[in-house]
Design a protein around this motif. Structure first.
Motif, short mmCIF file in Angstrom:
data_model
loop_
_atom_site.label_atom_id
_atom_site.label_comp_id
_atom_site.label_asym_id
_atom_site.label_seq_id
_atom_site.Cartn_x
_atom_site.Cartn_y
_atom_site.Cartn_z
N PRO A 115 0.83 -1.22 0.00
CA PRO A 115 0.00 0.00 0.00
C PRO A 115 0.86 1.26 0.00
O PRO A 115 1.99 1.27 0.51
CB PRO A 115 -0.80 -0.13 1.30
CG PRO A 115 0.08 -0.95 2.20
CD PRO A 115 0.82 -1.90 1.30
N SER A 116 0.33 2.32 -0.57
CA SER A 116 1.01 3.62 -0.50
C SER A 116 1.11 4.05 0.95
O SER A 116 0.17 3.87 1.73
CB SER A 116 0.23 4.65 -1.31
OG SER A 116 0.78 5.93 -1.15
N GLY A 117 2.24 4.62 1.34
CA GLY A 117 2.43 5.09 2.70
C GLY A 117 3.23 4.14 3.57
O GLY A 117 3.57 4.49 4.70
N LEU A 118 3.53 2.95 3.06
CA LEU A 118 4.29 1.96 3.83
C LEU A 118 5.69 1.83 3.26
O LEU A 118 5.87 1.54 2.08
CB LEU A 118 3.58 0.61 3.81
CG LEU A 118 4.25 -0.53 4.58
CD1 LEU A 118 4.38 -0.17 6.07
CD2 LEU A 118 3.45 -1.82 4.42
N GLN A 119 6.69 2.05 4.11
CA GLN A 119 8.09 1.94 3.69
C GLN A 119 8.49 0.47 3.60
O GLN A 119 8.01 -0.36 4.37
CB GLN A 119 8.98 2.69 4.69
CG GLN A 119 10.41 2.85 4.24
CD GLN A 119 11.09 4.04 4.90
OE1 GLN A 119 10.63 5.16 4.76
NE2 GLN A 119 12.15 3.79 5.63
N VAL A 120 9.40 0.14 2.69
CA VAL A 120 9.81 -1.26 2.49
C VAL A 120 10.80 -1.69 3.55
O VAL A 120 10.61 -2.71 4.22
CB VAL A 120 10.40 -1.46 1.08
CG1 VAL A 120 10.94 -2.89 0.93
CG2 VAL A 120 9.33 -1.19 0.02
N LEU A 121 11.89 -0.95 3.71
CA LEU A 121 12.96 -1.31 4.65
C LEU A 121 13.16 -0.19 5.67
O LEU A 121 12.80 0.96 5.42
CB LEU A 121 14.26 -1.56 3.89
CG LEU A 121 14.26 -2.71 2.88
CD1 LEU A 121 15.60 -2.79 2.16
CD2 LEU A 121 13.94 -4.04 3.54
N PRO A 122 13.75 -0.51 6.84
CA PRO A 122 13.97 0.51 7.85
C PRO A 122 14.86 1.65 7.34
O PRO A 122 15.79 1.44 6.57
CB PRO A 122 14.68 -0.25 8.98
CG PRO A 122 14.29 -1.67 8.78
CD PRO A 122 14.17 -1.85 7.29
N GLY A 123 14.54 2.85 7.78
CA GLY A 123 15.32 4.03 7.43
C GLY A 123 14.68 5.28 7.97
O GLY A 123 13.44 5.40 7.96
N GLY A 124 15.48 6.22 8.47
CA GLY A 124 14.94 7.47 8.98
C GLY A 124 14.00 7.25 10.15
O GLY A 124 14.29 6.50 11.08
N LEU A 125 12.84 7.91 10.11
CA LEU A 125 11.86 7.78 11.19
C LEU A 125 11.20 6.42 11.21
O LEU A 125 10.62 6.02 12.22
CB LEU A 125 10.79 8.87 11.06
CG LEU A 125 11.22 10.30 11.35
CD1 LEU A 125 10.06 11.25 11.09
CD2 LEU A 125 11.70 10.43 12.79
N PHE A 126 11.25 5.70 10.08
CA PHE A 126 10.56 4.41 9.98
C PHE A 126 11.55 3.27 10.21
O PHE A 126 12.26 2.85 9.31
CB PHE A 126 9.90 4.27 8.61
CG PHE A 126 8.78 5.23 8.38
CD1 PHE A 126 7.48 4.92 8.77
CD2 PHE A 126 9.01 6.45 7.78
CE1 PHE A 126 6.44 5.82 8.57
CE2 PHE A 126 7.99 7.36 7.57
CZ PHE A 126 6.69 7.05 7.97
#
Length: 377
Positions: A115-126
């Motif tokens: 879905p749009s809005g979901l990051q694939v891999l860890p990075g930054g704030l996510f």
């Protein structure tokens, strides 16, 4: 050719915890830092993470361990070889969807509809709210229910705001071969061949995207071959990717599917022949047709000037800089969907066609009509 889309709607995804688990960063004191104090070590090496007073706050919070021992003394002297661990406090990550649809699965690979809005891999704030975390939680649950299961991992990336097909490998050999498919696609563009060399094999993967762009494209079909490279950008450590003559080769094939003259926008299909970061967004903006609602790229394939919030000299709970109220440019808002992948199976070499359902805004009038008829039957 096998149509790999499954008719059943299989989904997984657990709700996100309010706070993530924080992070730990390890260091070993080098001989050149022998005799320095704890505050000198962190205040000089990691100034980008927090100012000197911020590191002082972190030390006094008990967030740093020296040789497995918590210390709150910023003036403690260090010896070469000591192991240091900085614990970043847990934080609430920005909102992100958690439900993911499975489009195809076998013993070697999984195709997801991200879905749009979901990051694939860890990075930054996510760091936790990612596709990878949901895959790990899902497989952990299946392992408890059915015994050992392979741990699937993504073999490529999609931008956080991009939806659609994400391929994941369940075995080491599948990961190696799928990764090679993506690398081969880019090398066909980047590589040069000497006269007399054997021609490179046909592509093992072809990717088609849907996009909604600003303005009306005059040509029905066109090829964009503008190079893409990184440029320094305030607030982004690794810089931003932009259209530049000094960049790496990149090729996108664009086909107009529907022109909306009244609303001054066009639905296009894009086949990418290479996999540069933000390639489609950059290429379409380069030709004067940026994606509708793209917060970052404007005509010419360059980033717009972005006004960061003014931040007072104060510190967050963990001693770091107080973060701006607005997200960095380019996170989400545009309409880009990885719609279809034609791929040779990494183990059997069978040709699979995997399709991710289109968001309504990216459907042509005829597709929307067909979809409406199907739902009524």
């Amino acid at each position: 050719m096998s149509d790999a889309v499954q008719s059943c709607d299989r989904r997984f995804g657990l709700p996100w915890p309010e706070l993530n688990g924080g992070l730990s960063y390890e260091d070993v004191v080098a001989p050149s830092d022998d005799g320095s104090t704890l505050i000198e070590f962190y205040g000089s090496k990691y100034r980008c993470s927090a100012p000197l007073q911020g590191w002082m706050q972190r030390i006094r919070n008990g967030q740093i361990m020296v040789d497995k021992r918590v210390t709150t003394n910023p003036d403690e002297q260090l010896r070469a070889g000591l192991k240091l661990v900085y614990h970043r406090l847990p934080w609430k990550e920005p909102d992100a969807p958690c439900s993911i649809e499975i489009l195809y699965e076998d013993d070697h690979m999984i195709a997801l509809n991200k879905p749009s809005g979901l990051q694939v891999l860890p990075g930054g704030l996510f760091q936790q709210r990612t596709v990878l975390s949901q895959l790990q939680w899902w497989e952990r649950k299946r392992t408890l229910q059915m015994g050992h299961e392979p741990q699937p991992v993504p073999v490529h990336r999609l931008g956080r705001g991009t939806s659609g097909i994400l391929l994941c490998a369940k075995t080491k050999i599948a990961k190696s071969r799928l990764s090679a498919y993506f690398a081969d696609g880019t090398s066909l563009i980047s590589g040069t061949r000497n006269v007399g060399m054997e021609p490179k094999p046909a592509r093992k993967i072809t990717k088609f995207y849907r996009a909604l762009v600003d303005g009306i494209l005059a040509e029905d079909e066109l090829i964009i071959s503008q190079p893409i490279g990184a440029a320094k950008y305030s607030g982004v450590a690794k810089g931003l990717y932009v259209a530049t003559t000094s960049g790496k080769p990149a090729v996108s094939k664009v086909k107009v599917l529907q022109r909306d003259v009244e609303r001054h926008r066009t639905i296009v299909q894009v086949e990418i022949q290479s996999g540069r970061p933000h390639q489609i967004r950059i290429h379409l903006s380069f030709i004067g047709h940026p994606l509708i609602c793209d917060p970052l790229y404007v005509e010419g394939g360059k980033p717009r000037c972005f006004a960061f919030d003014d931040v007072e000299e104060s510190f967050a709970v963990d001693g770091g800089h107080v973060r701006p109220q607005h997200a960095l440019p380019g996170d989400c808002g545009y309409f880009l969907h990885a719609h279809q992948v034609i791929i040779s199976h990494p183990m059997t070499d069978e040709v699979l066609t995997i399709t991710a359902p289109l968001p309504s805004i990216l459907q042509t009038q005829s597709e929307a009509l067909d979809s409406s008829k199907s739902s009524m039957e």
